[in-house]
Design a protein around this motif. Sequence first.
Motif, PDB file in Angstrom:
ATOM      1  N   ALA A   1      16.937 -87.814 -76.986  1.00  0.00           N
ATOM      2  CA  ALA A   1      16.310 -86.945 -76.000  1.00  0.00           C
ATOM      3  C   ALA A   1      17.327 -86.415 -75.002  1.00  0.00           C
ATOM      4  O   ALA A   1      18.189 -87.152 -74.516  1.00  0.00           O
TER       5      ALA A   1
ATOM      6  N   SER B   1      18.680 -85.624 -71.595  1.00  0.00           N
ATOM      7  CA  SER B   1      18.384 -86.343 -70.362  1.00  0.00           C
ATOM      8  C   SER B   1      19.656 -86.523 -69.555  1.00  0.00           C
ATOM      9  O   SER B   1      20.776 -86.373 -70.061  1.00  0.00           O
TER      10      SER B   1
ATOM     11  N   GLY C   1      15.613 -92.370 -75.977  1.00  0.00           N
ATOM     12  CA  GLY C   1      14.201 -92.050 -76.080  1.00  0.00           C
ATOM     13  C   GLY C   1      13.789 -91.684 -77.485  1.00  0.00           C
ATOM     14  O   GLY C   1      14.350 -92.147 -78.475  1.00  0.00           O
TER      15      GLY C   1
ATOM     16  N   ASP D   1      11.728 -81.727 -79.877  1.00  0.00           N
ATOM     17  CA  ASP D   1      11.557 -82.093 -78.476  1.00  0.00           C
ATOM     18  C   ASP D   1      12.484 -81.251 -77.609  1.00  0.00           C
ATOM     19  O   ASP D   1      13.690 -81.443 -77.600  1.00  0.00           O
TER      20      ASP D   1
ATOM     21  N   THR E   1      12.040 -80.991 -74.300  1.00  0.00           N
ATOM     22  CA  THR E   1      11.841 -81.466 -72.942  1.00  0.00           C
ATOM     23  C   THR E   1      13.115 -82.118 -72.428  1.00  0.00           C
ATOM     24  O   THR E   1      13.789 -82.834 -73.157  1.00  0.00           O
TER      25      THR E   1
ATOM     26  N   HIS F   1      14.549 -84.870 -69.836  1.00  0.00           N
ATOM     27  CA  HIS F   1      14.092 -86.040 -69.096  1.00  0.00           C
ATOM     28  C   HIS F   1      15.152 -86.439 -68.068  1.00  0.00           C
ATOM     29  O   HIS F   1      16.345 -86.416 -68.367  1.00  0.00           O
ATOM     30  N   ASP F   2      14.710 -86.844 -66.900  1.00  0.00           N
ATOM     31  CA  ASP F   2      15.677 -87.364 -65.933  1.00  0.00           C
ATOM     32  C   ASP F   2      16.326 -88.628 -66.480  1.00  0.00           C
ATOM     33  O   ASP F   2      17.547 -88.760 -66.479  1.00  0.00           O
ATOM     34  N   GLU F   3      15.502 -89.577 -66.918  1.00  0.00           N
ATOM     35  CA  GLU F   3      16.019 -90.807 -67.492  1.00  0.00           C
ATOM     36  C   GLU F   3      15.308 -91.096 -68.803  1.00  0.00           C
ATOM     37  O   GLU F   3      14.155 -90.710 -68.994  1.00  0.00           O
ATOM     38  N   ALA F   4      15.996 -91.759 -69.698  1.00  0.00           N
ATOM     39  CA  ALA F   4      15.445 -92.101 -71.007  1.00  0.00           C
ATOM     40  C   ALA F   4      15.873 -93.511 -71.379  1.00  0.00           C
ATOM     41  O   ALA F   4      16.945 -93.973 -70.970  1.00  0.00           O
TER      42      ALA F   4
ATOM     43  N   THR G   1      12.635 -78.764 -67.157  1.00  0.00           N
ATOM     44  CA  THR G   1      11.994 -79.913 -67.776  1.00  0.00           C
ATOM     45  C   THR G   1      11.023 -79.514 -68.881  1.00  0.00           C
ATOM     46  O   THR G   1      10.607 -80.365 -69.666  1.00  0.00           O
ATOM     47  N   ARG G   2      10.661 -78.238 -68.939  1.00  0.00           N
ATOM     48  CA  ARG G   2       9.799 -77.720 -70.002  1.00  0.00           C
ATOM     49  C   ARG G   2      10.396 -76.414 -70.509  1.00  0.00           C
ATOM     50  O   ARG G   2      11.139 -75.737 -69.803  1.00  0.00           O
TER      51      ARG G   2
ATOM     52  N   ARG H   1      15.398 -98.717 -68.950  1.00  0.00           N
ATOM     53  CA  ARG H   1      16.029 -97.721 -68.097  1.00  0.00           C
ATOM     54  C   ARG H   1      16.962 -98.370 -67.089  1.00  0.00           C
ATOM     55  O   ARG H   1      17.940 -97.772 -66.645  1.00  0.00           O
TER      56      ARG H   1
END
Length: 410
Positions: free
Chosen positions: A65, A67, A112, A118, A120, A122-125, A215-216, A404
């Motif tokens: 992911a 991130s 993730g 995907d 997206t 993510h800040d954190e995964a 983020t999207r 995390r």
Amino acid sequence: MRDELDDEPRWWGSELLARHPADALWARAASEVTYERLRVQVTSLRRLFEAYGVRPGATVAIQGAQSFTQLWSLLALWSRGAQVLLMGPEIRGRELERLLDHCRPQFYVAFGDGGPRDRTFHDEAELLVRKLRGGQRAVTDHCLIHFTSGSTGFAKAVARTPQSLLAELAAFRRMGGMPGAGSNVMLLGPVAHSFNLVGGVLHNMDAGAVSVFPTRASRPALLRTAIRAGVDTVLGRPDHFAALVRGERSVRLPALRHAVSGGDRMDGRVHARFAERFGVRIGQAYGTTETGIVAADPTGWFAPGSVGMVAPGVRIRIVEGELQVRMAGTPYLGPQETPARFLPDGDPDGPGWFCTRDRAIRDPSSGALRIMDRIDPPADRRQLTRGIDHVLLSDRTASRSLTRSGAPAD
């Protein structure tokens, strides 16, 4: 407060982390990350990877992911002196198996559940670290292994030295119109791809610009992000810009000054509509995973068919219509591709010319480069990426899951 990097060994990218004030903004997604937080996270992950056996010269494949965790891990592994195999989400199935067998990394780090669809950020995964059986230490001084898009078949492993990355950053620094200190740069492509990593994240760190990650991936989400973050530069692919001009409702981006597209040819209609809607002409950039940046038009000065002027420090030639780029040595990790794509001057490991397999012409008046088409036909990648990745990896690995916070999961 003591700098969290005081106890870290010096490495080729140390200056990118250390030169900025602690409260300066590094990047934003759902949350904002200062350089102080960046340095804390990199230090924490460096110690974590060290605890799991990642030593200088270790080979580590990372994938998953998109991130901040992914970027922190990349910088942490580099600070450990590891050779990082940065794998995009599109590398799956039989292709992933083939590349792991060829490159023989010692570790595989997943972030993730980031699959190929995907989009997206993510800040954190969550991290999953697996130690691979049969993995081998690095035998070269390359710090980064990138992978080509596989447009003509299986993706190829491309090796980058610290010197080549720093030289590419120097080329971006000398290029007029690239983001500078205080710029807010929205990055729309995967950071696992060369242009987004070097011309995006690393250049922004070098120049003091802020990387903005939506983020999207929907058009409304991209526009909201651009407005809220005061984005003045957008880096993306033609399909990203096509998405931004869809729909009838016009939205103003008052801070926008530059838009740069890479990865494919720009549709003239998208170019015209973007300029009409946002008052900015899309410039184009051209490069390959093997060479890094070759030419760019960051200001949108030239017409849609042009990729602008050759980047500072880059040498090219056009032989029987094919664009070739001068390189210090073969860009490939192994010798299997060298005879077909790299023409050494004599010594197979010495300098020579990389054959891009792109047809190109140069404008006789301006010197700008125009990419015409591909020489090789595109491949059907659906057959290459079929397979069950998790079965493949579990057969080859012993795994450790990390939460995390970095603690071993139950």
